[in-house]
Motif scaffolding. Structure first.
Motif, PDB file in Angstrom:
ATOM      1  N   GLN A 103      61.398  46.372  51.176  1.00 10.84           N
ATOM      2  CA  GLN A 103      61.087  47.029  51.683  1.00 10.84           C
ATOM      3  C   GLN A 103      59.561  48.094  52.138  1.00 10.84           C
ATOM      4  O   GLN A 103      60.947  48.748  52.864  1.00 10.84           O
ATOM      5  CB  GLN A 103      60.058  45.158  52.529  1.00 10.84           C
ATOM      6  N   CYS A 104      58.989  48.328  51.519  1.00 11.54           N
ATOM      7  CA  CYS A 104      58.246  49.900  51.884  1.00 11.54           C
ATOM      8  C   CYS A 104      56.977  49.399  52.866  1.00 11.54           C
ATOM      9  O   CYS A 104      57.083  47.945  53.677  1.00 11.54           O
ATOM     10  CB  CYS A 104      56.996  50.540  51.058  1.00 11.54           C
ATOM     11  N   LEU A 105      56.822  50.592  53.719  1.00  7.86           N
ATOM     12  CA  LEU A 105      56.272  50.358  54.894  1.00  7.86           C
ATOM     13  C   LEU A 105      54.578  50.212  54.846  1.00  7.86           C
ATOM     14  O   LEU A 105      54.529  48.758  55.595  1.00  7.86           O
ATOM     15  CB  LEU A 105      55.502  51.874  55.557  1.00  7.86           C
ATOM     16  N   THR A 106      54.026  49.584  53.709  1.00  9.46           N
ATOM     17  CA  THR A 106      52.493  48.747  53.622  1.00  9.46           C
ATOM     18  C   THR A 106      52.879  48.047  52.484  1.00  9.46           C
ATOM     19  O   THR A 106      51.766  47.340  52.609  1.00  9.46           O
ATOM     20  CB  THR A 106      51.351  50.335  52.760  1.00  9.46           C
ATOM     21  N   HIS A 107      53.899  47.546  52.544  1.00  9.60           N
ATOM     22  CA  HIS A 107      54.016  45.681  51.542  1.00  9.60           C
ATOM     23  C   HIS A 107      53.196  45.282  52.509  1.00  9.60           C
ATOM     24  O   HIS A 107      52.759  44.314  51.002  1.00  9.60           O
ATOM     25  CB  HIS A 107      55.331  45.582  51.642  1.00  9.60           C
ATOM     26  N   ASP A 108      53.425  44.975  53.782  1.00 12.13           N
ATOM     27  CA  ASP A 108      52.602  43.719  54.356  1.00 12.13           C
ATOM     28  C   ASP A 108      51.113  43.704  54.440  1.00 12.13           C
ATOM     29  O   ASP A 108      50.538  42.808  53.868  1.00 12.13           O
ATOM     30  CB  ASP A 108      52.858  43.398  55.477  1.00 12.13           C
TER      31      ASP A 108
END
Length: 166
Positions: A103-108
């Protein structure tokens, strides 16, 4: 998020059908002509819309398409999803495997935005969009014209339009 032509064309065509199918079914050739869309592409989209129960069709002379439900009972989100257009702004398609299977840092953040977009589109029916279109068209028709045939813009609305003063 980039909404592709598939979703845009489907919504536009469904709005056209909603506007014109009150007396008789609407032919896709008429929709294609009025909206400047490809007939063959519309045929593909309407096959999907029919399978999802959003439109019904009739064959023969005078045949065409009608909405299968009232326009206030069909949402923009339903139309977009019916033509397999996901409402998702993540790069990973919501799978959380954005970068190198993690999961990337900005996924959420992008997941939350996707949910907001879907909620917005789910709250807008064809009837809502048509109502807004008709109101805007009526407002444009009420704007007085200047002597050169151009729509006159009220002074308050034209402040700082980027034109140089004389």
């Amino acid at each position: 998020m980039k909404l592709t032509t598939k979703g845009r064309y489907a919504v536009t065509a469904m709005l056209d059908v909603a506007m014109h199918a009150e007396q008789r079914p609407v032919s896709l050739a008429d929709v294609a002509r009025r909206q400047h869309l490809s007939l063959s592409y519309l045929e593909q989209l309407f096959a999907r819309l029919r399978r999802k129960g959003l439109v019904s069709s009739s064959r023969g002379p005078g045949g065409g398409y009608r909405l299968s439900r009232r326009s206030d009972a069909i949402t923009v989100a339903e139309i977009i999803l019916a033509v397999d257009e996901p409402v998702d702004v993540t790069r990973c398609g919501g799978q959380a495997n954005c970068t190198h299977r993690s999961q990337c840092l900005t996924h959420d953040l992008w997941t939350d935005l996707s949910q907001q977009v879907e909620s917005f589109l789910s709250e807008r029916s064809l009837a809502d969009v048509l109502h807004r279109y008709r109101e805007a068209r009526a407002a444009r028709e009420r704007v007085p014209e200047s002597g050169d045939g151009q729509a006159a813009i009220p002074i308050a609305a034209s402040a700082d339009t980027g034109s140089k003063s004389r």
